[in-house]
Structure formats: C-alpha cells, structure tokens
Scaffold this motif. Structure first.
Motif, PDB file in Angstrom:
ATOM      1  N   VAL A 127     -11.609 -64.348 -33.174  1.00  0.00           N
ATOM      2  CA  VAL A 127     -10.772 -63.432 -32.502  1.00  0.00           C
ATOM      3  C   VAL A 127     -10.356 -62.080 -33.433  1.00  0.00           C
ATOM      4  O   VAL A 127     -10.406 -60.988 -32.998  1.00  0.00           O
ATOM      5  CB  VAL A 127      -9.251 -64.387 -32.509  1.00  0.00           C
ATOM      6  N   VAL A 128     -10.233 -62.502 -34.663  1.00  0.00           N
ATOM      7  CA  VAL A 128      -9.968 -61.357 -35.608  1.00  0.00           C
ATOM      8  C   VAL A 128     -11.197 -60.470 -35.625  1.00  0.00           C
ATOM      9  O   VAL A 128     -11.075 -59.209 -35.584  1.00  0.00           O
ATOM     10  CB  VAL A 128      -9.721 -61.919 -36.880  1.00  0.00           C
ATOM     11  N   PHE A 129     -12.563 -61.070 -35.845  1.00  0.00           N
ATOM     12  CA  PHE A 129     -13.590 -60.062 -36.313  1.00  0.00           C
ATOM     13  C   PHE A 129     -14.534 -59.847 -34.898  1.00  0.00           C
ATOM     14  O   PHE A 129     -15.087 -58.838 -35.063  1.00  0.00           O
ATOM     15  CB  PHE A 129     -14.525 -60.650 -37.357  1.00  0.00           C
ATOM     16  N   TYR A 131     -12.948 -60.222 -31.381  1.00  0.00           N
ATOM     17  CA  TYR A 131     -12.227 -59.499 -30.486  1.00  0.00           C
ATOM     18  C   TYR A 131     -11.303 -58.130 -30.845  1.00  0.00           C
ATOM     19  O   TYR A 131     -11.632 -57.182 -30.600  1.00  0.00           O
ATOM     20  CB  TYR A 131     -11.415 -60.524 -29.811  1.00  0.00           C
ATOM     21  N   MET A 132     -10.621 -58.574 -32.111  1.00  0.00           N
ATOM     22  CA  MET A 132      -9.572 -57.485 -32.672  1.00  0.00           C
ATOM     23  C   MET A 132     -10.649 -56.345 -33.274  1.00  0.00           C
ATOM     24  O   MET A 132     -10.217 -55.113 -33.118  1.00  0.00           O
ATOM     25  CB  MET A 132      -8.823 -57.939 -33.571  1.00  0.00           C
ATOM     26  N   ALA A 133     -11.671 -56.858 -33.954  1.00  0.00           N
ATOM     27  CA  ALA A 133     -12.780 -55.831 -34.568  1.00  0.00           C
ATOM     28  C   ALA A 133     -12.147 -54.788 -35.409  1.00  0.00           C
ATOM     29  O   ALA A 133     -12.178 -53.524 -34.938  1.00  0.00           O
ATOM     30  CB  ALA A 133     -13.747 -55.445 -33.497  1.00  0.00           C
ATOM     31  N   PRO A 134     -10.983 -54.990 -36.295  1.00  0.00           N
ATOM     32  CA  PRO A 134     -10.496 -53.905 -37.210  1.00  0.00           C
ATOM     33  C   PRO A 134     -11.366 -53.278 -37.902  1.00  0.00           C
ATOM     34  O   PRO A 134     -12.560 -53.587 -38.215  1.00  0.00           O
ATOM     35  CB  PRO A 134      -9.504 -54.822 -37.991  1.00  0.00           C
ATOM     36  N   VAL A 135     -10.865 -52.050 -38.427  1.00  0.00           N
ATOM     37  CA  VAL A 135     -11.740 -51.351 -39.308  1.00  0.00           C
ATOM     38  C   VAL A 135     -12.018 -52.149 -40.648  1.00  0.00           C
ATOM     39  O   VAL A 135     -13.112 -52.027 -41.161  1.00  0.00           O
ATOM     40  CB  VAL A 135     -11.155 -50.092 -39.513  1.00  0.00           C
ATOM     41  N   ALA A 136     -10.857 -52.809 -40.979  1.00  0.00           N
ATOM     42  CA  ALA A 136     -10.795 -53.516 -42.384  1.00  0.00           C
ATOM     43  C   ALA A 136      -9.883 -54.703 -42.041  1.00  0.00           C
ATOM     44  O   ALA A 136      -8.985 -54.614 -41.115  1.00  0.00           O
ATOM     45  CB  ALA A 136     -10.510 -52.597 -43.392  1.00  0.00           C
ATOM     46  N   ALA A 137     -10.143 -55.683 -42.824  1.00  0.00           N
ATOM     47  CA  ALA A 137      -9.276 -57.158 -42.851  1.00  0.00           C
ATOM     48  C   ALA A 137      -9.080 -57.457 -44.563  1.00  0.00           C
ATOM     49  O   ALA A 137     -10.064 -57.611 -45.267  1.00  0.00           O
ATOM     50  CB  ALA A 137      -9.740 -58.050 -42.055  1.00  0.00           C
ATOM     51  N   ILE A 138      -8.087 -58.049 -44.604  1.00  0.00           N
ATOM     52  CA  ILE A 138      -7.640 -58.703 -45.878  1.00  0.00           C
ATOM     53  C   ILE A 138      -7.338 -60.315 -45.765  1.00  0.00           C
ATOM     54  O   ILE A 138      -6.291 -60.249 -44.983  1.00  0.00           O
ATOM     55  CB  ILE A 138      -6.704 -57.912 -46.690  1.00  0.00           C
ATOM     56  N   ILE A 139      -8.092 -60.939 -46.012  1.00  0.00           N
ATOM     57  CA  ILE A 139      -7.868 -62.560 -45.991  1.00  0.00           C
ATOM     58  C   ILE A 139      -7.714 -62.885 -47.230  1.00  0.00           C
ATOM     59  O   ILE A 139      -8.633 -62.954 -48.029  1.00  0.00           O
ATOM     60  CB  ILE A 139      -9.268 -63.050 -45.010  1.00  0.00           C
ATOM     61  N   SER A 140      -6.394 -63.746 -47.433  1.00  0.00           N
ATOM     62  CA  SER A 140      -6.358 -64.369 -48.853  1.00  0.00           C
ATOM     63  C   SER A 140      -6.168 -65.817 -48.160  1.00  0.00           C
ATOM     64  O   SER A 140      -5.495 -66.171 -47.135  1.00  0.00           O
ATOM     65  CB  SER A 140      -5.178 -63.889 -49.536  1.00  0.00           C
ATOM     66  N   THR A 141      -6.541 -66.841 -49.308  1.00  0.00           N
ATOM     67  CA  THR A 141      -6.218 -68.366 -49.272  1.00  0.00           C
ATOM     68  C   THR A 141      -6.417 -68.905 -50.498  1.00  0.00           C
ATOM     69  O   THR A 141      -6.774 -68.279 -51.403  1.00  0.00           O
ATOM     70  CB  THR A 141      -7.419 -68.774 -48.401  1.00  0.00           C
ATOM     71  N   PRO A 142      -5.799 -69.823 -50.660  1.00  0.00           N
ATOM     72  CA  PRO A 142      -5.674 -70.645 -52.026  1.00  0.00           C
ATOM     73  C   PRO A 142      -7.042 -70.909 -52.372  1.00  0.00           C
ATOM     74  O   PRO A 142      -8.047 -71.384 -51.571  1.00  0.00           O
ATOM     75  CB  PRO A 142      -4.995 -71.858 -51.739  1.00  0.00           C
ATOM     76  N   ASN A 143      -7.392 -70.913 -53.885  1.00  0.00           N
ATOM     77  CA  ASN A 143      -8.448 -71.371 -54.316  1.00  0.00           C
ATOM     78  C   ASN A 143      -8.411 -72.828 -54.920  1.00  0.00           C
ATOM     79  O   ASN A 143      -7.649 -73.210 -55.894  1.00  0.00           O
ATOM     80  CB  ASN A 143      -8.813 -70.371 -55.373  1.00  0.00           C
ATOM     81  N   ALA A 144      -9.010 -73.608 -54.191  1.00  0.00           N
ATOM     82  CA  ALA A 144      -8.973 -75.062 -54.570  1.00  0.00           C
ATOM     83  C   ALA A 144      -9.592 -75.637 -56.108  1.00  0.00           C
ATOM     84  O   ALA A 144      -9.050 -76.242 -56.675  1.00  0.00           O
ATOM     85  CB  ALA A 144      -9.703 -76.118 -53.481  1.00  0.00           C
ATOM     86  N   ASP A 145     -10.437 -74.442 -56.559  1.00  0.00           N
ATOM     87  CA  ASP A 145     -11.051 -74.570 -57.926  1.00  0.00           C
ATOM     88  C   ASP A 145     -10.011 -74.565 -59.036  1.00  0.00           C
ATOM     89  O   ASP A 145      -9.932 -74.706 -60.098  1.00  0.00           O
ATOM     90  CB  ASP A 145     -12.022 -73.618 -58.256  1.00  0.00           C
ATOM     91  N   PHE A 146      -8.922 -73.648 -58.348  1.00  0.00           N
ATOM     92  CA  PHE A 146      -7.613 -73.389 -59.387  1.00  0.00           C
ATOM     93  C   PHE A 146      -6.740 -74.394 -59.610  1.00  0.00           C
ATOM     94  O   PHE A 146      -5.814 -74.618 -60.450  1.00  0.00           O
ATOM     95  CB  PHE A 146      -7.075 -72.099 -58.944  1.00  0.00           C
TER      96      PHE A 146
END
Length: 427
Positions: A127-129, A131-146
C-alpha cells in the motif's frame, strides 16, 4: 524510568527527526500513518511550506479526542500564509488503499508497523510503496537488539506489539522494499547509549526511503484498484486562511497599511510638534490589552506546541519584530516622503508606506497597493490617490483600534464528520 536514560524522551526525538527532515526537504503534502492523538501533526502545522497535512489511524476515538486542536488560532488570521493549509484526518487501516492517499511528498509511519501482524506488514508495504508511492517515506520501529539495555524489560516493549525486528531484520525488509518498488534507503535512528557497542544501533531504528528516479516500478498496483472506492472515513477537515483568498489578502494588506500609517503619523507628530504623546500612551495601553488577550489564547496550547511556533517564527516566519527594527532605522535614514498636514488631517504617502517591507511584500508595486486601497472603504486617500488620509482626532484612532483587533474570530472552513509498558516509557 526511561526518561532517565534518554533526554529528551524518545517520542520527542522521533518527532524532531521528522521535523528536521521537513525543514530540509520542504514537502508540500505530508501524511502521518498511525497518527494517534495527532501530536506530530500539531507540530508540523506550523511549517507553512506544507499545503496538505493528513493523518490516518484505525482508532477514531483517539483522533476525535484531539482533532480540534488542529483548528486555526488567532495568529493564523493575523499572519495568514502565502498558500492555504488543508488538514484532513481519516479513520481507516494502513493495509487498505484509498485514492486520497496518493500523490504525497512524504509519508511517515512512526512506531506503527510492529503493531501489525507479520502478514499485514506485506500488505502495508504494498500500500505505502506500491500504491501511495510517495516521494519519500520515514519508517521507524523498535530495535530488538537494544531491548537488553532497557532495565526490567521482559518480552516486547508494548503489550500490543506483534513483533520487534532486530537491526538486521529491519534492514533486510527495507532492502526488499527498495528492490521491489524502486526506492533507495538510508538507515539511521534515535536513542543511543554512547557506552554501548555501536553495532547495537539505535533504540528506535529509522529507514528514510527516497523514490529512485533512475528506475523501479512504483505504480504497478495502481491499475488494480477501483478509484471510486474510498475505504477511509473522513473525520475532520479544516482549511487555514491564506493570502490566496482575495478577501483575506485585502484585509491583511489594508491592516498593514493602516498600522504603519498610524505609526508614521504618531512619530511625525511627536517629532515636529510634540503632539501625539498622550494618544501614543493610550494606543500603547490598547496594544498591551490586545497582546494580553492573544497570550491568554495561546497559553491554551501545550508547551511543546508553543515552542514549535516560536521556533518556526524565529526561522523567518515571525517577521514583525525584526522588520520593525529595520523599518524604524530605514525611516530615520531616508527622511523623504514625510507625512504632511492637509486641513485637520495628516496624510501619509503611499510611496512611504510601500517602503515598509511587509507592505511591499504583499502589494508588489505602488500601483497595486493603490488599487487595493481604492477598493476598501476603511481607507481614505487624497484626491490624487497618492497618500492615505488620517483624521487628526480620537474617533479615527478608535476606529483603527477596532479594525486592527482582528483576533481571528472570522469564519474558517471546518467540519467534523492502560497498561504501563515500555512503549509508554519510550514515548
């Protein structure tokens, strides 16, 4: 507690990362997926290069709780932007395709994907990449290693997390996105403990995706959707005042002209005859009352929102204080086109008024300034149309005070159609 580990808190650092990206890249259309209580949107609305600001969340209740805080405030009417800002809030799932989400310059997804089932992540990705196909996207998520560095944490950081990716897992997913949909990605994040090994990475890992102009099929899914199908429900829509509205433009320009005409008249009277001291004192008291009312209204904002507004204005939007200093110095240096008496009135030339930076920026030319003023009943011009006539009386001053006391009460377009865990601690 997590606040003793990270200062400022993690959620603020994530928002500041997005804000810094917006300031640098100046996207005109931004959508925040999983907007929650609209905190990020409330920060972004102060960046006037944005023309469309949208938010999407599956939980309509959390949107409705805060959505009216996105409404214009008095200063938005006193200092309208060059273009209108439209804010739209939707209730819906990030795994569904809605035509209204296409064409955005920036998509943000802050700590969202870990709340999806793994099979839903694939749908989210398409959907995001795709269909929506934005010029830019910022995706953040927790880092399990931390996670081992977080005191007392067992399991995931939040009871609703379906998974938490390691640094390697996140980067594997991101690189697959780039190959399939024609993007390039830069890996970064927020939240580090300097004493730990650099290989552990950030507490919140971030992928900044940019569409690869050199190739890639970023639109292959668009032909498979019925464009009339609108799965998202519009909860809130507001359009901010702007200079694109001819009425707002005229009102703003005339207010600036009247303000500077009155200021120049007072200064000239004080310099030439010593008059105007008493009325200047009275006007100053009235202006203090206006300022006090404005401050009381803005105190209803959160401290963070007020800091955002102050920061944006300091970056160049809050032109008034700085320009006033320049203008006063400029008037002292020029010494020409001085106000003059005509009967019981004081006349201030349009050329002199046009030299004030804000008036000049709004009107463009003296001819255009004259045309606008001729159309406004609040302004009286000399017979030859070269100067503004100000009656040398208290009644005229009172009329000006009422005119300039535009606190934004005019109409604006608006419609409205518990567990403690590590995600809370991380902000």
């Amino acid at each position: 507690m997590m606040n003793t580990i990270f200062t400022p808190p993690m959620y603020i650092q994530r928002y500041e990362f997005v804000i810094d990206f917006v300031k640098k890249n100046k996207p005109k259309k931004v959508v925040d997926l999983g907007c929650n209580d609209c905190t990020l949107l409330r920060k972004l609305k102060f960046h006037r290069e944005i023309e469309l600001l949208a938010g999407l969340d599956i939980d309509s209740a959390v949107i409705r709780d805060k959505m009216y805080e996105l409404a214009p405030i008095p200063t938005d009417y006193l200092q309208p932007g060059d273009h209108p800002l439209t804010i739209e809030l939707y209730q819906g799932s990030v795994t569904e395709r809605d035509p209204r989400t296409k064409g955005f310059d920036l998509v943000t997804s802050i700590e969202l994907i870990e709340h999806l089932q793994l099979e839903e992540v694939d749908r989210f990705t398409e959907v995001v990449f795709g269909y929506m196909a934005p010029v830019a996207a910022i995706i953040s998520t927790p880092n399990a290693d931390f996670n081992p560095l977080l005191p007392g944490l067992t399991g995931f950081r939040h009871y609703d997390h379906k998974f938490e990716w390691t640094k390697a897992e996140f980067q594997t997913w991101a690189m697959k996105v780039c190959r399939e949909f024609g993007y390039v990605v830069a890996f970064t994040g927020v939240g580090q403990i300097p004493a730990q090994e650099e290989s552990i990475g950030f507490c919140s890992q971030i992928g900044v995706f940019q569409r690869d102009r050199s190739g890639g099929d970023a639109t292959r899914l668009q032909s498979n959707v019925t464009e009339e199908h609108l799965p998202y429900r519009l909860l809130y829509n507001v359009v901010y005042p702007s200079l694109c509205d001819s009425n707002i433009f005229q009102r703003t320009l005339v207010n600036e002209v009247l303000y500077w005409a009155e200021t120049l008249r007072r200064e000239w009277l004080e310099e030439t005859t010593g008059e105007g001291e008493e009325e200047s004192k009275q006007t100053d008291e009235e202006e203090e009352d206006c300022s006090r009312e404005r401050m009381e209204r803005e105190e209803s904002q959160t401290g963070e929102e007020q800091e955002d507004r102050e920061r944006v204005e300091a970056d160049g939007r809050g032109f008034e204080v700085e320009n006033e200093e320049v203008e006063v110095q400029g008037r002292t240096d020029r010494g020409q086109e001085e106000p003059y008496r005509e009967g019981q009135s004081v006349c201030v030339s349009l050329v002199r008024l046009w030299s004030c930076p804000r008036v000049q920026a709004l009107s463009g030319t003296v001819q255009r300034l004259t045309e606008v003023l001729l159309e406004d009943s609040r302004v009286q011009l000399t017979n030859d149309g070269t100067a503004v006539v100000l009656a040398d009386s208290d009644d005229e001053d009172l009329e000006w005070v009422e005119t300039c006391d535009n606190t934004g009460t005019g109409q604006f377009l608006v419609s409205s159609v518990e567990n403690e865990d590590w995600e809370t601690e991380l902000g």
